[in-house]
Write a protein that holds these residues in place. Sequence first.
Motif, short mmCIF file in Angstrom:
data_model
loop_
_atom_site.label_atom_id
_atom_site.label_comp_id
_atom_site.label_asym_id
_atom_site.label_seq_id
_atom_site.Cartn_x
_atom_site.Cartn_y
_atom_site.Cartn_z
N THR A 113 0.83 -1.21 0.00
CA THR A 113 0.00 0.00 0.00
C THR A 113 0.85 1.25 0.00
OG1 THR A 113 -1.73 -1.18 1.23
CG2 THR A 113 -1.85 1.21 1.19
N SER A 116 2.40 1.76 -3.42
CA SER A 116 1.48 2.33 -4.40
C SER A 116 1.27 3.82 -4.14
CB SER A 116 0.14 1.59 -4.34
OG SER A 116 -0.52 1.80 -3.10
N ILE A 214 -4.65 0.51 -3.36
CA ILE A 214 -3.62 0.16 -4.34
C ILE A 214 -4.18 0.24 -5.75
CG2 ILE A 214 -2.17 -1.73 -5.18
CD1 ILE A 214 -1.87 -2.61 -2.26
N MET A 244 1.78 -6.56 -6.44
CA MET A 244 0.44 -6.37 -5.91
C MET A 244 -0.50 -7.49 -6.38
SD MET A 244 -2.83 -5.18 -6.98
CE MET A 244 -2.55 -4.05 -8.35
#
Length: 344
Positions: A113, A116, A214, A244
Motif C-alpha cells: 500500500t 502504491s 492500491i 500487488m
Amino acid sequence: MALSPTTVANSSKTPVTMKTAHLACAVLLFITFLVGVVVNGLYLWVLGLKMRRTVTTLWFLHLVSCYLLFTLLIPFFAVYVLLDFHWVFGMATCKLLNAFGSMGMFASVFLLTFISLDRYTLTHHPIWSRNHRTMPRAWKLVVGVWLTSFGLSTPYLAFRETHVVDGGRIACINNYNISGDWNGTKTQDLGRRVHLAIFVFRFLLGFLLPFCTITGCYIRVGLKMKEKKLAWAGKPFKVMVAAMVSFFLGWLPYHLYHGLKLYKKEMPESVTGALLVIYTFTSCFNASFSPILYLFVGEKFWQVFSTSLLTLVKAAFVDDLDISAPMFHGRQVLEVENTKEEIV
C-alpha cells in the motif's frame, strides 16, 4: 492453517489415496521452501548489499523480508500435512508460527500500500516528493508497519491452541470460545461473535481497504504515465503491479476460507477442505515465487537468462526518482545508473 476438529478427526481413518495426496503436498511445500529461501535470499543480498539505499529499495527490502519470514514457516506446515494434520511442535510453537505468518501477511499488504502511494506521489506530486520523500521518513513508516502488523497478529497468541481430537491427534486450531470448554453452549455464541469480529477486522485491514487503495493509485499512475508518456517509470511500475497482483491472488483464498468457516454448519467439509489446500499453496507460492516474477516483468524470456541476476534485480528496483530516462533496455542498464549505484 486453521483446521476444524471434525476434519482432523475424520483424517484418523485416512485412506491410502489421501496419504499419497498428503505426501505429494508436503513434497511440494518443501520444494517451495527451498526455492523461496534461495530466491528471497538473493534479493535480500542484492537489495541490502549491492544497491545504494533509496526509498524504493527500502520498501522492497522489507517486502522481501516479509516473504522470507513466511517462507521459513513452510517446513512446519509441511510436516503438519505429512503427519495427516497432527501437530507435534507444541502449544507455544502453534501460537508463535501462526502469529508470525499473520504478521508477514499484514506487513506485506501495508508495504504494498505504501509503495502504491509512493508511486502516486511520484507521478502526481513530483515537487512534493522531491522535498518530502526522505529516507528518515521512510524508515519511520517501515518501523510503524512492523509494529502495527505485530499488534494486529496478537489475537493468534490468544486464540490459537492445540486440541486433542478423536484418534489422539493434536490439531493446531483457533478457539474463539475464550474458554477451555470447547463445546460449552454459553461460550459458543460469544465465540462466534469474536470470530466474526476478527474476520471482518482482518479482511478490511488486510485485504479490502488496501486493495481499493492500491488499485486506485495504480489506475491514476497508469493514466498519468500514458498522458505524459513517462517511460522512465515503466520498469519499476510493472514490478510493483506484479507484486500487488501476486499478493492478492495469493491471499484471496485465505480470506475466502476464513469467511466460509463462519458458516461451517451450512458449508460442506469438502469445500472448506479444498479451500484450505488452495490457500495454503497460494500463500506459500506467493511468498516463494513472487520475486521470480520481478525478473521477467517487462523483459523478454531470453533476455532474462542472458543477463546477470545482479543487473536484473538492480534494474528492477533502482529508484526512478533520480532518473529521467528509461532504466532498462534488453541487456544493458543505462550509464546514469552506473554513476549513481555503487557496487560493494
